[in-house]
Motif scaffolding. Structure first.
Motif, short mmCIF file in Angstrom:
data_model
loop_
_atom_site.label_atom_id
_atom_site.label_comp_id
_atom_site.label_asym_id
_atom_site.label_seq_id
_atom_site.Cartn_x
_atom_site.Cartn_y
_atom_site.Cartn_z
N PHE A 1 0.86 -1.17 0.00
CA PHE A 1 0.00 0.00 0.00
C PHE A 1 0.90 1.22 0.00
O PHE A 1 1.92 1.22 0.67
CB PHE A 1 -0.85 -0.02 1.29
N LYS B 1 -0.84 -1.18 5.19
CA LYS B 1 -1.78 -0.05 5.22
C LYS B 1 -1.77 0.66 6.57
O LYS B 1 -1.72 1.90 6.64
CB LYS B 1 -3.18 -0.56 4.91
N THR C 1 -4.21 7.58 -3.06
CA THR C 1 -4.09 6.12 -3.13
C THR C 1 -4.26 5.75 -4.60
O THR C 1 -4.69 6.56 -5.42
CB THR C 1 -5.22 5.45 -2.33
#
Lengths: 525, 525
Positions: B223, B287, B314
């Motif tokens: 992430f 994350k 993101t």
């Protein structure tokens, strides 16, 4: 003119000595071998040192530099051959700068771990040292130059060097990094400088004398969790070490990770503990990040190796445990204290006591007063499980065959490499010295033959590794040595830079005790 | 025997050339200066290269190595003096190994950013490149050796080198790191090896030809948040850059942080944007950790510099924005796409278009076809606010006085150092070349005089820096060059290793256009 004659004209009596007892003291390494120097000099400043270097060039004698001389397990204070002049820099021990803003210190080579720790504390700077377990009175610069490693986020100690001031064997002084410029705002903060990066030349070498080192320090973390993980089974360790490397590459674990066999971690107390390995690391940062790290680490390790036991110590918990232990006096808690101190960057002599299984061993002890002998054996491997397993499979039968306890640590020194450190302690009798030598030779050879090679060596040990070094590499080291030290005044043969002189090299027989020469010859064969 | 005569006997016609137009092409640097080589050689393999090196030693001619020759802004493909034989390694372009387990690649010098990116993608390895904005067809090895920096956690690209295979000017091949051993399990994973660390010698130097490089790669993060921060006021940047250094030291920010003036970030589009600086970085990891990092970073920056605007992208959000922009076609989003690609390690030519304010510029373009000229000016500073302010105060009036737009980036290249990169683009007329030269000279000098010194240089630029280098440092470089390249066959004078030959050095006058020599002389003065 002999080296001693030259030195006696250069320096007043308190700055040098060739006293017999003292030369004996410097001759003895902690593995029981001897290599007697011609004299010892303690320069007080750069001028003294420069005078000595100029004299060595002029009168063609050989000097060997020590920061403190406590390089235990890697040749201690021995020179590369006998009759060299040992130069101990312990009096050049100023902490030149503590810079909290840029998070670094500038120190001279004689500065000890304890001294630097105390200086930072009394300065009130919010900085944390990365230390080794070698003890309070060992040199910071000496260990960093030999590329020792520690326990915190800055455990790659050589990687933390920002700049160096170096006296070349020709008598000229240079500075690495931005010191290549006559003037630079970034002098102590950008290690690459401009042009070729020269810093590496002065690490594990005899190409210069480091006068000052700028070392990056970690800002003292807001919060940290000291993690202890117990592995039940012998087979767990390679998988844990491999997974820790992966977690380091992912940035979840950032500190050095040490995985110690129970005998190495606990010494004599290991007998009372269930489990095969103890893994330690620190997770630091703002509280939310340290806790996120811990959750991720635990999840990954539990998936890889079921049955691990985790202990996460905060400072608060640790204080309670220590308070309880005033009454319990548990040896387990004592062992934990070593780990706690190392992870906090607080120099301690306790690890030496464990290493030598002796309650009074300490880092100011003379080599001859140590209650036992020992030597390290080190080997670098990839972090792949099967490579680590293969390495342990080489060691295990040799420890058994020679009748020693398996004492190792495996350290994730970088995100991809793991260093094994094995050792034994042995009695100070001629028989046990000979027996130990046979073991070391067998283990050294078996590891090297399979490509598990040392990250470090020391006086008296270079010869064993020599046949495994690439010939073109040896030729280049020779060219560099000739260019930078044309008169070969500085520790010739150290790390294969220049030739070992044809003088006698460190010998395994203790002078003060009778050794059966046949036994020695057998060990050599 | 002339170098060309020797080469013509060694190599078949497709491996070399002294065609006039081609020599002209290699002669021209993107700053408008010229330095004509004697011939160009394209070795196909190590044997070709070895033959050439041996011939150069035997017949005493000089060679200059390029990985691809696209060192724009730092001398492009120019040799250190005219009449050298340029050796372009673009045909030695194998990706030798993609190792996902240990997270590294092994590549030859001719491998481009795009080629390596594609190789990793088609291999399916979960690894992320760190790239520079120089474009798709630039060499990875070439940039790493010049110590360029990128945008991800591995932005200290030279710090990611794990090992190198190097052809020395004497014709011998060595390997750095654990390649010092004849055999090592850790051959490509432990960069320090044993003995002196030699890797640095082959970076920004002429002491060897790097044949292979092992480069550590970051595992592709689970992430990531791509962060864009807008600073309203000119005065904000020094404080933000300083705080970012602190956040890097705390491990909250781990990627390279780039702070660009609006003109540098947006090119011609800057006019339509409110704000003075754009700061970009990436926060990656699991994350939970990436989000914890973001909260900590935002909190600290808001406290230090009120009024910053944060955008956290993101992948999901980015996909939506791109979809919307199909219809909007906003230049802001186009600029954001460059940032996104760089942070993801996806090579792009878009930054070159911004740099040259030209929609068709690309990284396979010949130097002469570029729509404008430019040169970089770089300077290293500490991360202290007042040092950064002082540096900008040197630049700002000079940009104004010479009538150029302030185009800079400031990059937190390490946890303690910041590099300024300034540039201007200018028309390809003799007048603007002369005017630009006067500006560069004034800016170079002003920065160097105040201790803001370059981290990098290039052919045609070494002479200006020479007076600022420490004399002992120059002497050591000379010793090293003599030891490692006794016949001075390899780019003598590059980064002050060995002497620049007394042949004509790169000259600022374009050959194809008439230049007023009086104007040039004035600019020189």
């Amino acid at each position: 003119m002999s080296s001693v004659a030259v030195i006696s004209t250069l320096f007043s009596a308190e700055k040098w000595s060739d006293n017999d007892a003292l030369l004996d003291e410097y001759a003895l390494a902690l593995n029981g071998s001897r290599c007697r120097p011609a004299a010892i000099v303690w320069p007080e400043n750069e001028d003294d040192l420069l005078e000595l270097v100029n004299a060595a060039n002029h009168h063609q004698f050989t000097i060997h530099i020590l920061a403190q001389g406590k390089n235990w397990g890697y040749g201690t204070a021995q020179a590369t051959a006998s009759d060299q002049v040992i130069v101990n820099l312990k009096l050049m021990n100023s902490v030149l700068e503590i810079n909290e803003d840029d998070a670094y210190v500038r120190i001279q080579p004689g500065v000890t771990q304890s001294q630097l720790h105390d200086a930072i504390m009394s300065n009130g700077a919010s900085l944390q040292l990365d230390i080794t377990a070698a003890g309070k009175h060992t040199s910071v610069v000496g260990n960093v130059l030999e590329r020792g490693f520690g326990h915190t986020n800055y455990s790659d100690r050589f990687g933390s060097v920002l700049s160096m001031r170096v006296l070349l064997p020709t008598g000229k002084i240079i500075e690495t990094g931005m010191g290549a410029y006559q003037q630079s705002v970034a002098k102590h903060v950008y290690p690459y400088g401009i042009g070729p990066v020269l810093q590496g030349l002065f690490s594990q070498s005899n190409l210069g004398i480091v006068l000052e080192m700028t070392l990056a320090l970690q800002p003292a973390p807001d919060f940290d969790l000291n993690i202890v993980i117990l592995c039940k089974s012998y087979a767990d360790a390679p998988k844990v070490v491999c997974e820790m490397a992966r977690l380091k590459r992912l940035g979840i674990v950032t500190s050095g990770v040490h995985t110690a066999s129970m005998a190495r971690a606990m010494g004599e107390n290991a007998k009372n503990v269930a489990g095969a390995w103890v893994v330690t690391t620190t997770l630091s940062g703002p509280k939310s990040m340290a806790k996120a790290r811990y959750r991720e680490m635990k999840k990954s390790l539990n998936k890889t190796v079921p049955g691990l036991r985790f202990v996460a110590l905060t400072r608060q918990r640790w204080n309670i445990i220590q308070w309880v232990n005033k009454y319990l006096k548990s040896p387990h808690i004592e062992s934990l204290k070593i780990v706690w101190d190392l992870k906090q960057g607080t120099p301690t002599d306790d690890a030496i006591k464990t290493l030598l299984d002796h309650p009074t061993a300490h880092s100011q002890m003379k080599t001859k007063d140590f209650p036992a002998y020992f030597r390290w054996i080190c080997a670098v491997t990839s972090s792949k499980t099967q490579d680590i397993e293969r390495m342990l499979e080489i060691c295990r039968p040799l420890f058994a065959e020679h009748g020693y306890e398996e004492r190792y640590t495996m350290t994730n020194v970088t995100e991809r490499a793991v260093v094994l450190i094995a050792n034994i302690r042995y009695e100070k009798t001629p028989e046990s010295v000979v027996r130990a030598k046979a073991f070391y030779k067998a283990l050294d050879t078996a590891l090297l033959e399979q490509g598990f090679c040392p990250y470090r060596s020391g006086s008296g040990l270079f010869g064993d590794i020599y046949p495994y070094i690439e010939p073109n590499h040896l030729a280049l080291l020779d060219q560099l040595k000739k260019a930078m030290d044309p008169n070969q005044i500085l520790s010739p043969g150290k790390y294969w830079c220049g030739q070992l002189p044809s003088q006698p090299q460190p010998q395994p027989q203790p002078q003060t005790e009778k050794v059966d020469r046949e036994m020695l010859a057998k060990a050599d064969g």
